[in-house]
Motif scaffolding. Structure first.
Motif: not given
Length: 161
Positions: A100-115
């Motif tokens: 959860x990000x508290x500054x800036x317009x983007x407020x969630x950083x999601x990390x995904x992994x895949x093949x």
């Protein structure tokens, strides 16, 4: 427990467990922290009970385990909903973390992994279906971590809290 309740013994315990939570015994940690192993065991229980130690997990090299893509998805959610969305986001297949990000317009950083892209694209689609706006996607080549240096008893100066 507040930050001021964490002393040098606690910091040494936290640093050692960040380095390797699997192999050191309480005696090993006690030697490093300059205390007894019974004190270390009691402190670890207290740190766990107070939520400072949230758990223990394996650090997985996703690339070497067959999942070479690590994608960071910068998302925007409504401010009142963003915290409530985190458990649902973590349930999306391929998602390994949410910040959860508290500054800036983007407020969630999601990390995904895949093949492959076929594994990552559905993650972005599910985020959109949840009402999030995916503002940016970043492909990560490598990801390394280190224990927090302020917990290292060998790096702390005598005048630090």
């Amino acid at each position: 427990m507040s930050e001021t309740d964490i002393d040098d013994v606690d910091r040494a315990i936290l640093y050692t467990l960040q380095e390797d939570a699997r192999n050191p015994s309480s005696g090993d940690i006690a030697e490093r922290a300059g205390t007894s192993d019974s004190t270390v065991r009691k402190r670890i229980k207290r740190l766990e009970a107070d939520g400072i130690i949230k758990g223990y997990s394996a650090e997985v090299d996703y690339q070497r385990s067959g999942y070479p893509l690590r994608m960071l998805l910068f998302c925007t959610a409504s401010i009142p909903e963003r915290g409530d969305l985190i458990p649902d986001i973590l349930n999306i297949d391929g998602v390994v973390s949410v910040q959860e990000l508290v500054t800036g317009e983007q407020n969630l950083l999601v990390t995904a992994v895949g093949e492959s892209d076929n594994d990552i694209t559905p993650v972005a689609q599910e985020l959109l279906e949840m009402g999030l706006r995916v503002a940016d996607e970043v492909l990560v080549r490598s990801h390394e971590t280190t224990p927090f240096g302020k917990f290292d008893p060998e790096r702390r100066s005598d005048d630090e809290p």
